[in-house]
Design a protein around this motif. Structure first.
Motif: not given
Length: 179
Positions: A166-175
């Motif tokens: 499971l990968a979590v990203y910011t709203l800017l697409g940064q992991r």
């Protein structure tokens, strides 16, 4: 909440009878547990039914604070006949637990009122009931609390035993993190 009773008795009748008792409405008591029976006009503290050759199912509503894990402890399981199985089904968590093996169930609620079902019946009838509980496809549930700071819980539903990432990203697409 120690005031909920489930069971069967030879003297019990189908539907509401003298063995079934309403649960007084509590004021701001959390956690709380009840047996919802809208067809009987409310919430109940006991639901005693007549004996049956079929699988018996009791719906429970567990109201909790989402910040804390909830703990359900069941007593009297040893009084069940040995040919009867008893399972707790967590409908929100898509899992089940054999209460003969472990009479304590600890879970992290995914909503304020969790749906729990208790099933009692013979082994050959129980298997089909339990298979219906497992997820049919891979999915993610809504995180909670939302918004969150600094932590959140993300329910993950798996139709089979497997490893996932499971990968979590910011709203800017940064992991942010991979679990």
């Amino acid at each position: 909440d120690h005031s909920v009773s489930l069971g069967s008795a030879i003297t019990a009748k189908a539907g509401l009878d003298g063995l079934d008792h309403r649960k007084p409405r509590a004021v701001s008591v959390i956690p709380s547990l009840c047996i919802p029976h809208p067809e009987w006009g409310g919430q109940y503290a006991s639901d005693i039914r007549g004996e049956s050759a079929e699988v018996q199912g009791w719906e429970l509503a567990v109201e909790t604070d989402l910040k804390e894990p909830a703990r359900l402890t069941f007593a009297g399981i040893k009084t069940l006949p040995s040919d009867q199985e008893i399972y707790l089904v967590d409908e929100d968590g898509s899992c089940w637990v054999d209460l003969r093996s472990d009479s304590v169930y600890i879970f992290t609620p995914v909503k304020r009122i969790s749906s729990i079902k208790i099933l009692v019946g013979e082994h050959n009838l129980m298997a089909g009931q339990l298979e219906e509980v497992l997820p049919q496809e891979f999915s993610l549930g809504q995180n909670f609390p939302n918004p969150f700071n600094p932590t959140t819980t993300i329910p993950v539903f798996l139709p089979e035993n497997c490893e996932i990432e499971l990968a979590v990203y910011t709203l800017l697409g940064q992991r942010v993190r991979t679990i």
